[in-house]
Design a protein around this motif. Sequence first.
Motif, mmCIF file in Angstrom:
data_model
loop_
_atom_site.group_PDB
_atom_site.id
_atom_site.type_symbol
_atom_site.label_atom_id
_atom_site.label_comp_id
_atom_site.label_asym_id
_atom_site.label_seq_id
_atom_site.Cartn_x
_atom_site.Cartn_y
_atom_site.Cartn_z
ATOM 1 N N LEU A 1 0.752 -1.115 0.076
ATOM 2 C CA LEU A 1 -0.089 0.137 0.111
ATOM 3 C C LEU A 1 0.857 1.306 0.078
ATOM 4 O O LEU A 1 0.642 2.392 -0.614
ATOM 5 C CB LEU A 1 -0.893 -0.036 1.216
ATOM 6 C CG LEU A 1 -1.885 1.197 1.340
ATOM 7 C CD1 LEU A 1 -2.882 1.621 0.196
ATOM 8 C CD2 LEU A 1 -2.446 1.192 2.664
ATOM 9 N N PHE A 2 1.820 1.148 1.016
ATOM 10 C CA PHE A 2 2.455 2.387 0.949
ATOM 11 C C PHE A 2 3.427 2.727 -0.300
ATOM 12 O O PHE A 2 3.593 3.863 -0.894
ATOM 13 C CB PHE A 2 3.619 2.214 2.381
ATOM 14 C CG PHE A 2 2.894 2.510 3.467
ATOM 15 C CD1 PHE A 2 1.712 2.740 3.726
ATOM 16 C CD2 PHE A 2 3.731 3.056 4.611
ATOM 17 C CE1 PHE A 2 1.151 2.901 4.866
ATOM 18 C CE2 PHE A 2 3.094 3.360 5.991
ATOM 19 C CZ PHE A 2 1.826 3.307 6.088
ATOM 20 N N ASN A 3 3.848 1.556 -0.942
ATOM 21 C CA ASN A 3 4.515 1.746 -2.145
ATOM 22 C C ASN A 3 3.580 2.243 -3.517
ATOM 23 O O ASN A 3 3.771 3.134 -4.070
ATOM 24 C CB ASN A 3 5.062 0.434 -2.709
ATOM 25 C CG ASN A 3 6.454 0.314 -2.075
ATOM 26 O OD1 ASN A 3 7.414 0.716 -2.344
ATOM 27 N ND2 ASN A 3 6.622 -0.572 -1.229
ATOM 28 N N TRP A 4 2.569 1.543 -3.397
ATOM 29 C CA TRP A 4 1.376 2.152 -4.307
ATOM 30 C C TRP A 4 1.050 3.614 -4.167
ATOM 31 O O TRP A 4 0.818 4.254 -5.191
ATOM 32 C CB TRP A 4 0.120 1.061 -4.124
ATOM 33 C CG TRP A 4 -1.136 1.258 -5.050
ATOM 34 C CD1 TRP A 4 -1.031 0.769 -6.182
ATOM 35 C CD2 TRP A 4 -1.950 2.061 -4.771
ATOM 36 N NE1 TRP A 4 -2.093 1.174 -6.901
ATOM 37 C CE2 TRP A 4 -3.010 2.128 -5.856
ATOM 38 C CE3 TRP A 4 -2.593 2.805 -3.889
ATOM 39 C CZ2 TRP A 4 -4.218 2.513 -6.194
ATOM 40 C CZ3 TRP A 4 -3.841 3.275 -3.804
ATOM 41 C CH2 TRP A 4 -4.625 3.186 -5.044
ATOM 42 N N LEU A 5 0.767 3.948 -2.849
ATOM 43 C CA LEU A 5 0.315 5.261 -2.710
ATOM 44 C C LEU A 5 1.425 6.376 -3.291
ATOM 45 O O LEU A 5 1.312 7.400 -3.812
ATOM 46 C CB LEU A 5 0.112 5.560 -1.105
ATOM 47 C CG LEU A 5 -1.243 4.867 -0.739
ATOM 48 C CD1 LEU A 5 -1.195 5.102 1.041
ATOM 49 C CD2 LEU A 5 -2.401 5.578 -1.194
ATOM 50 N N LEU A 6 2.653 5.707 -2.684
ATOM 51 C CA LEU A 6 3.837 6.763 -3.331
ATOM 52 C C LEU A 6 3.993 6.898 -4.840
ATOM 53 O O LEU A 6 3.984 7.944 -5.308
ATOM 54 C CB LEU A 6 5.079 6.178 -2.664
ATOM 55 C CG LEU A 6 6.461 7.162 -2.724
ATOM 56 C CD1 LEU A 6 6.110 8.496 -2.367
ATOM 57 C CD2 LEU A 6 7.745 6.414 -2.432
ATOM 58 N N ALA A 7 3.671 5.580 -5.499
ATOM 59 C CA ALA A 7 3.695 5.749 -7.041
ATOM 60 C C ALA A 7 2.729 6.657 -7.446
ATOM 61 O O ALA A 7 2.885 7.364 -8.337
ATOM 62 C CB ALA A 7 3.898 4.440 -7.254
ATOM 63 N N ARG A 8 1.604 6.371 -6.796
ATOM 64 C CA ARG A 8 0.337 6.986 -7.454
ATOM 65 C C ARG A 8 0.576 8.714 -7.098
ATOM 66 O O ARG A 8 0.164 9.350 -8.021
ATOM 67 C CB ARG A 8 -0.877 6.588 -6.917
ATOM 68 C CG ARG A 8 -1.426 5.261 -7.315
ATOM 69 C CD ARG A 8 -1.482 5.203 -9.039
ATOM 70 N NE ARG A 8 -1.670 3.737 -9.375
ATOM 71 C CZ ARG A 8 -0.511 3.026 -9.888
ATOM 72 N NH1 ARG A 8 0.807 3.783 -9.997
ATOM 73 N NH2 ARG A 8 -0.812 1.846 -10.348
ATOM 74 N N LYS A 9 0.672 8.981 -5.867
ATOM 75 C CA LYS A 9 1.122 10.270 -5.543
ATOM 76 C C LYS A 9 1.991 11.099 -6.419
ATOM 77 O O LYS A 9 1.815 12.082 -6.690
ATOM 78 C CB LYS A 9 1.408 10.304 -3.958
ATOM 79 C CG LYS A 9 1.889 11.681 -3.433
ATOM 80 C CD LYS A 9 0.714 12.513 -3.167
ATOM 81 C CE LYS A 9 1.187 13.906 -2.509
ATOM 82 N NZ LYS A 9 0.113 14.461 -2.131
ATOM 83 N N MET A 10 3.059 10.346 -6.631
ATOM 84 C CA MET A 10 4.198 11.012 -7.368
ATOM 85 C C MET A 10 4.025 10.713 -8.680
ATOM 86 O O MET A 10 4.910 11.162 -9.448
ATOM 87 C CB MET A 10 5.610 10.685 -6.901
ATOM 88 C CG MET A 10 5.862 10.734 -5.433
ATOM 89 S SD MET A 10 5.632 12.300 -4.789
ATOM 90 C CE MET A 10 7.372 12.683 -4.741
ATOM 91 N N GLY A 11 3.010 10.338 -9.238
ATOM 92 C CA GLY A 11 2.881 9.958 -10.582
ATOM 93 C C GLY A 11 4.053 8.922 -11.272
ATOM 94 O O GLY A 11 4.462 8.930 -12.465
ATOM 95 N N GLY A 12 4.528 7.952 -10.503
ATOM 96 C CA GLY A 12 5.436 7.020 -10.746
ATOM 97 C C GLY A 12 4.798 5.555 -10.975
ATOM 98 O O GLY A 12 3.397 5.580 -11.371
#
Length: 500
Positions: free
Chosen positions: A40-51
């Motif tokens: 989840l944290f990875n997913w959130l970071l990726a989505r948040k940063m457009g990564g």
Amino acid sequence: MRYNYGKGWRLQYMTQDEIRVRFAPSPTGPFHIGGARSALFNWLLARKMGGKLILRIEDTDLERSTKESEENIKEALKWLGMTWDEGIDIGGEYGPYRQTERLDIYQKYTEELLAKGLAYHCYCTDEELEKDRQQQMANGETPHYLGRCSHLTKESEAKFIAEGRKPTVRFRVPPNQQIVFTDLVRGTVSFESNGVGDFVIVKSDGIPVYNYAVVIDDALMKMTHVIRAEEHLSNTPRQLLIYDALGFKRPEFGHISLILGKDRTKMSKRHGATSVQQYRDLGYLPEALVNFLALLGWSPVGEQEIFSLEELIQAFSMDRVAKNPAVFDVDKLNYINATYIKQASPECVLELALPHLQAAGYVDGTLTAEKRAWLMEVMTAVKEHLSYGAQVVDHVDIFFNEDVQFESEEAAEVLRDEDASQVIEVFKEKMAALETVDAASVKKVLKSIVKELKLGGKKVYMPLRVAMTGKMHGPDLDHIIPIIGREKVMARINATMAKM
RNA sequence: GGCCCUAUGGUCGAGAGGUUUAAGACGCCGCCCUCUCAAGGCGGAGGCAGGGGUUCAAUUCCCCUUAGGGCUACCA
């Protein structure tokens, strides 16, 4: 300042082309709730940063890895609403994404390390290794490999091979080095290389070990951030050494703390449900579980606690990830899930509850449209009482069981009240006269009885409730009655009164 | 044992040296609403692990102790 490097890293990566993070589980059992939070944290970071989020499978433990677990992980991630941009199933530029399919890649680097003398073959037996370990522990030292095979002569090596010994490959750890890195959640962390000891990077069967394969994969797959559980923190120096030896660029690391059980030890089976699947089976909503998991180790800026996936993405940032381990609080999960259930449609609640209704024998496999519609009304009546789907069976017997049983002597007592029979007679009359039986009309009937008989609400409602359900508690009467239906209500009341 | 991480109420946690009388949420207790149980509304109890520093000032910075966790595998 919370971290000595400030918030600069965010800027630094916002200007970079793209964030690349990964979730790299090993498919060795039920998908753990802690793994779900890492994902989840990875997913959130990726989505948040457009990564991009990469899903890689670390299946180098041949004994424990199963295809079934891998399927399980994929299903769980999808159920939770997380999607990945590269990885198993969907492929990508940097595949393959299963470590057992990358063996030739690792081998290339192993040969390089061997050729440069940065690694060497080790022929030690388990017994020898174990003996060393015992002795070092007894001496109060950090157990580590003594380097017996680190400078083998050609002759002795040939002798071992002749004996049929299968070697492992060990990484030669440079002595007297400070291994320092800046962790996104912990700040500066440092280790002494002397405490590490030459470690195995390739097992005697030729399969690389986690600490080795993970580095090559993360480097080759161009990971910018490695966000993972704290249990990997102590492995990081080993990995850093390999990054350096192979000339790879080190990614940013962020080690999120572990999820603990009630007794403050790592979550395990004896703490109750630990896998995502178990929570799904118990009738939790994926959005609620995600919401709860996000709050475990991360905190939003404001006071909002209920977040949709989209809101989580907006609100998420790594610099609000907590350092301390978090105890998994089922009560809070239940609270969050209950609030989602209250907002959910009857269809949705029915979906959560249906397996449990079936298991309890209330409904069978095939549902007619009519039955389905009726069940949705039942769900509407009980959903306020549910923390999760499985609890439905504690609330629905009044809708299914036509044979009314008093739940207690206290309940039976209600019907012995002097006004009880009159209330029931009037109720029966008024119900019989009703054109349509729905919540509004029933409510009108009940109120009129209170008024006409000049009785307290309790004296009217309770006898009726007990007569038709046998219980002192339950959903609102005006909701229950239309659901049970006029005929059955009458039948129940008559049967109950006959018993008095 | 060694190394590493962590330490604010029962739990998750806010807090970034004076803005604190230490947020908010779950749980617990009470009241209101109410036919009941929930839900909802309102209110309450409950905390900076201990000891040393640094500072005019420490929950906040440093050290030690203690406690918990992780790593110490030819597991990940």
